[in-house]
Design a protein around this motif. Structure first.
Motif, PDB file in Angstrom:
ATOM      1  N   ASN A 169       0.817  -1.218   0.000  1.00 28.97           N
ATOM      2  CA  ASN A 169       0.000   0.000   0.000  1.00 28.97           C
ATOM      3  C   ASN A 169       0.849   1.266   0.000  1.00 28.97           C
ATOM      4  N   THR A 170       1.603   1.461  -1.045  1.00 28.48           N
ATOM      5  CA  THR A 170       2.486   2.627  -1.132  1.00 28.48           C
ATOM      6  C   THR A 170       2.329   3.323  -2.468  1.00 28.48           C
ATOM      7  N   LEU A 171       2.612   4.619  -2.462  1.00 30.92           N
ATOM      8  CA  LEU A 171       2.761   5.383  -3.697  1.00 30.92           C
ATOM      9  C   LEU A 171       4.238   5.401  -4.039  1.00 30.92           C
ATOM     10  N   ARG A 172       4.570   4.893  -5.181  1.00 31.58           N
ATOM     11  CA  ARG A 172       5.973   4.759  -5.550  1.00 31.58           C
ATOM     12  C   ARG A 172       6.429   5.975  -6.351  1.00 31.58           C
ATOM     13  N   PRO A 173       7.648   6.453  -6.078  1.00 30.26           N
ATOM     14  CA  PRO A 173       8.213   7.521  -6.897  1.00 30.26           C
ATOM     15  C   PRO A 173       8.977   6.988  -8.107  1.00 30.26           C
ATOM     16  N   ASP A 174       9.012   5.665  -8.244  1.00 29.47           N
ATOM     17  CA  ASP A 174       9.853   5.065  -9.282  1.00 29.47           C
ATOM     18  C   ASP A 174       9.391   5.456 -10.692  1.00 29.47           C
ATOM     19  N   VAL A 175      10.387   5.668 -11.558  1.00 27.70           N
ATOM     20  CA  VAL A 175      10.139   5.839 -12.982  1.00 27.70           C
ATOM     21  C   VAL A 175      10.789   4.639 -13.670  1.00 27.70           C
ATOM     22  N   GLN A 176       9.945   3.721 -14.144  1.00 24.45           N
ATOM     23  CA  GLN A 176      10.432   2.480 -14.749  1.00 24.45           C
ATOM     24  C   GLN A 176      10.409   2.620 -16.271  1.00 24.45           C
ATOM     25  N   VAL A 177      11.520   2.252 -16.897  1.00 29.58           N
ATOM     26  CA  VAL A 177      11.717   2.515 -18.327  1.00 29.58           C
ATOM     27  C   VAL A 177      11.898   1.198 -19.072  1.00 29.58           C
ATOM     28  N   TYR A 178      11.026   0.977 -20.048  1.00 31.65           N
ATOM     29  CA  TYR A 178      11.113  -0.246 -20.853  1.00 31.65           C
ATOM     30  C   TYR A 178      11.698   0.078 -22.221  1.00 31.65           C
ATOM     31  N   ASP A 179      12.718  -0.691 -22.614  1.00 26.11           N
ATOM     32  CA  ASP A 179      13.363  -0.544 -23.911  1.00 26.11           C
ATOM     33  C   ASP A 179      12.952  -1.730 -24.781  1.00 26.11           C
ATOM     34  N   PRO A 180      12.063  -1.521 -25.766  1.00 31.99           N
ATOM     35  CA  PRO A 180      11.617  -2.647 -26.603  1.00 31.99           C
ATOM     36  C   PRO A 180      12.757  -3.315 -27.365  1.00 31.99           C
ATOM     37  N   ALA A 181      13.750  -2.527 -27.764  1.00 35.72           N
ATOM     38  CA  ALA A 181      14.855  -3.090 -28.541  1.00 35.72           C
ATOM     39  C   ALA A 181      15.620  -4.126 -27.731  1.00 35.72           C
ATOM     40  N   MET A 182      15.742  -3.874 -26.418  1.00 39.61           N
ATOM     41  CA  MET A 182      16.473  -4.792 -25.544  1.00 39.61           C
ATOM     42  C   MET A 182      15.541  -5.693 -24.739  1.00 39.61           C
ATOM     43  N   ASN A 183      14.225  -5.420 -24.819  1.00 43.28           N
ATOM     44  CA  ASN A 183      13.241  -6.157 -24.012  1.00 43.28           C
ATOM     45  C   ASN A 183      13.660  -6.178 -22.546  1.00 43.28           C
ATOM     46  N   SER A 184      14.024  -4.982 -22.053  1.00 35.24           N
ATOM     47  CA  SER A 184      14.522  -4.890 -20.681  1.00 35.24           C
ATOM     48  C   SER A 184      14.024  -3.613 -20.015  1.00 35.24           C
ATOM     49  N   TRP A 185      14.074  -3.638 -18.684  1.00 33.97           N
ATOM     50  CA  TRP A 185      13.631  -2.500 -17.879  1.00 33.97           C
ATOM     51  C   TRP A 185      14.818  -1.878 -17.150  1.00 33.97           C
ATOM     52  N   SER A 186      14.706  -0.574 -16.922  1.00 31.65           N
ATOM     53  CA  SER A 186      15.687   0.146 -16.112  1.00 31.65           C
ATOM     54  C   SER A 186      14.940   1.221 -15.331  1.00 31.65           C
ATOM     55  N   PHE A 187      15.673   1.962 -14.510  1.00 33.75           N
ATOM     56  CA  PHE A 187      15.053   3.013 -13.700  1.00 33.75           C
ATOM     57  C   PHE A 187      15.651   4.373 -14.056  1.00 33.75           C
ATOM     58  N   ALA A 188      14.779   5.366 -14.178  1.00 34.40           N
ATOM     59  CA  ALA A 188      15.217   6.749 -14.373  1.00 34.40           C
ATOM     60  C   ALA A 188      15.156   7.472 -13.030  1.00 34.40           C
ATOM     61  N   ALA A 189      15.489   8.762 -13.039  1.00 34.97           N
ATOM     62  CA  ALA A 189      15.450   9.552 -11.811  1.00 34.97           C
ATOM     63  C   ALA A 189      14.049   9.483 -11.195  1.00 34.97           C
ATOM     64  N   PRO A 190      13.949   9.305  -9.871  1.00 40.51           N
ATOM     65  CA  PRO A 190      12.627   9.191  -9.227  1.00 40.51           C
ATOM     66  C   PRO A 190      11.753  10.411  -9.466  1.00 40.51           C
ATOM     67  N   PHE A 191      10.468  10.182  -9.525  1.00 37.95           N
ATOM     68  CA  PHE A 191       9.493  11.256  -9.696  1.00 37.95           C
ATOM     69  C   PHE A 191       9.394  12.066  -8.402  1.00 37.95           C
ATOM     70  N   PRO A 192       9.484  13.403  -8.459  1.00 38.24           N
ATOM     71  CA  PRO A 192       9.528  14.213  -7.228  1.00 38.24           C
ATOM     72  C   PRO A 192       8.222  14.239  -6.427  1.00 38.24           C
ATOM     73  N   GLY A 193       7.083  13.944  -7.070  1.00 39.08           N
ATOM     74  CA  GLY A 193       5.801  14.031  -6.357  1.00 39.08           C
ATOM     75  C   GLY A 193       4.986  12.776  -6.499  1.00 39.08           C
ATOM     76  N   PRO A 194       5.308  11.709  -5.769  1.00 40.53           N
ATOM     77  CA  PRO A 194       4.595  10.430  -5.930  1.00 40.53           C
ATOM     78  C   PRO A 194       3.083  10.613  -5.851  1.00 40.53           C
ATOM     79  N   ARG A 195       2.370   9.929  -6.735  1.00 40.48           N
ATOM     80  CA  ARG A 195       0.913  10.074  -6.800  1.00 40.48           C
ATOM     81  C   ARG A 195       0.321   8.952  -7.634  1.00 40.48           C
ATOM     82  N   GLN A 196      -0.999   8.934  -7.735  1.00 40.77           N
ATOM     83  CA  GLN A 196      -1.697   7.985  -8.584  1.00 40.77           C
ATOM     84  C   GLN A 196      -2.798   8.728  -9.339  1.00 40.77           C
TER      85      GLN A 196
END
Length: 537
Positions: A231-258
């Motif tokens: 039960n959390t609001l995540r600040p994570d920015v998850q990045v999917y690269d279709p060319a590599m079929n992989s995920w990475s993380f970018a700089a966290p979002f400053p204002g977590p929300r939904q």
């Protein structure tokens, strides 16, 4: 390092909405207040502005929104009474007016996803009858040209509260859930409209629901959202690269929300609206993928959540949703990104600034111009010599290549590279020796100073006042080479021989120079100096 999180209670959508609507003013936790402060202190971005447009014909929330052909399409959602609808609304920005389109082939759904790909709009998944325990995997395909619907293959994983974006001719759906009390989905489903088939991609590392997404630079960005366990609001920015079929993380979002909105505006991700643990947050943010930095942007006039958005050019249209004091709203507001104020960059790789070329040398001009990432685009890039053309080395002297550029926003820039073109002087020829050798001659004699310039360059080759000579330190014991060839000319003179391709300057020396040393300076009109040393006897 563990991702940051903000605790939040999980509630049914309508109950959560009712609770939030009782808030008379926005509240922030100390944690979020600190984050907002830091974001403002770290990054500064052009703020942009907002405009209020004609409201929708009916108030809606939990709608799926997309743009096509310069219009905004609002699909599904629920009205004030929680009744869902299949009739889309269509907004025309040019006339600031609304019309309706043919009803969706899948009636009564909320929290679906709308994605434009090619000439069609794909409405995917969502909650059937707006029941957050009844996910649908339907793929409804709307054709704006014929105002008609067809059905595509159903998703592998029926879901609601998920995100979807089009990348490289395919649609990527990830995260969300299959029931509101749990059932988080991490699978990434990939739709190929050509074959009307679904396949699976790498699952998202941290499944969330009610996130926002944007496609930039060939990648899918999933921004913040609710992690129902624990039960959390995540600040994570998850990045999917279709060319590599992989995920990475970018700089966290400053204002977590939904339940917020995001979109690609000029190559940057604009995020607005939504709610956090205790309020509808006002702050808006912009993310620059090229620098991996978040910055504050202009806040929306209306605090809202569970709306829908679409981007057209440098504008994001946010329609419907709910706001404090209003269970469902019909509001349409437009964020307008600041115009491109950055001039294009120019790089001249040839000629290099300060370079020297010989007369007639073959050299190619090479330069490039570029507008900033996400800018208005390059309009012109022009040089005084065409890019790829031959550099002007047809005459000697100081020269300049100038290049100017402009972008589609009217910003201009210019730069230049200076270069010099000189005679192809290979040194003095006999009977004169070049430095560091010393020439020995009789004072008062006429010495033929010979040299070549790779062809007949005319007789106007000397700078005004040259050749000239001046006294130099003299060592009587310094060995030297005797000048054996002299001229009978009565005075100094210049001539050119086509037979030998040589110039000959007869230098008339002075008898008074006996017992001294002198430096002969030959300065050409190209600005270059050439020296020879003499001792007179």
């Amino acid at each position: 390092m563990s991702p940051l999180h903000v605790s939040i209670n999980t509630e049914e959508p309508m109950k959560q909405l009712q609770r939030l609507l009782k808030i008379s003013r926005p509240l922030r936790s100390p944690f979020l207040t600190l984050i907002f402060f830091l974001a403002g202190a770290i990054a500064v971005y052009a703020q942009g502005s907002w405009e209020t447009k004609a409201p929708m014909p009916e108030a809606r929330m939990y709608s799926a929104v997309a743009s096509y052909g310069g219009s905004v399409y609002v699909f599904g959602g629920a009205n004030l009474f929680g009744t869902s609808t299949a009739t889309p609304f269509v907004y025309n920005p040019a006339t600031d007016s609304w019309t309706t389109a043919a009803p969706d082939s899948t009636a009564r759904r909320c929290s679906a996803m709308a994605v434009t790909l090619g000439t069609k709009i794909y409405v995917l998944g969502g909650w059937a009858n707006c029941d957050s325990n009844s996910p649908t995997g339907n793929t409804s395909i709307y054709d704006p040209a014929t105002n008609s619907w067809t059905s595509g293959a159903p998703m592998i994983n029926p879901r609601g509260d998920s995100v979807a974006e089009a990348l490289n001719g395919k649609i990527y759906v990830t995260s969300g859930g299959n029931s509101y009390g749990g059932g988080m989905i991490s699978q990434t489903d990939i739709y190929d409209p050509v074959s009307d088939t679904w396949s699976s991609g790498t699952p998202i590392p941290l499944p969330v629901r009610n996130a926002a997404s944007a496609a930039v630079g060939g990648k899918l960005y999933v921004i913040s959202g609710l992690d129902q366990i624990p039960n959390t609001l995540r600040p994570d920015v998850q990045v999917y690269d279709p060319a590599m079929n992989s995920w990475s993380f970018a700089a966290p979002f400053p204002g977590p929300r939904q339940l917020h909105e995001a979109g690609n505006i000029n190559g940057k991700i604009f995020v607005s609206s939504g709610n956090d643990a205790s309020s509808f947050p006002l702050p808006a943010f912009i993310y620059d993928p090229s620098t991996n930095v978040w910055a504050a942007a202009a806040a929306a006039p209306t605090q809202r959540s569970i709306g829908g958005s679409a981007v057209i050019g440098n504008k994001m249209f946010i329609a419907g949703g709910a706001s404090p004091g209003s269970p469902v709203i019909d509001s349409l507001e437009v964020y307008i990104a600041d115009s491109d104020v950055t001039a294009p960059t120019i790089e001249i790789s040839s000629p290099v600034d300060g370079a020297t070329y010989v007369l007639g040398q073959s050299a190619t001009v090479n330069f490039s111009c570029a507008d900033e990432s996400g800018g208005s685009g390059l309009a012109s890039c022009v040089g005084t010599t065409v890019n790829g053309g031959f550099l002007d080395t047809s005459s000697v002297g100081d020269k300049t290549l100038e290049v100017s550029a402009s972008d589609n926003a009217g910003n201009t820039s210019s730069t230049e590279a200076s270069y010099k073109v000189v005679f192809n002087f290979g040194g003095f020829l006999q009977p004169v020796d070049n430095l560091p050798l010393l020439n020995v001659a009789n004072a008062g004699s006429s010495i033929p100073v010979k040299f070549g310039l790779s062809g007949n360059q005319g007789l106007n080759i000397f700078a005004t006042g040259y050749p000239a000579s001046g006294a130099a330190p003299c060592d009587a014991n310094e060995p030297g080479s005797e000048i054996e060839e002299t001229s009978n000319a009565g005075g100094s003179a210049l001539s050119y021989s086509t037979t030998s391709d040589q110039y000959s300057y007869v230098w008339k020396t002075n008898k008074a120079w006996k017992g001294t040393c002198r430096i002969l300076v030959v300065r050409f009109i190209d600005g270059t100096d050439h020296f020879a040393k003499f001792r007179f006897k």
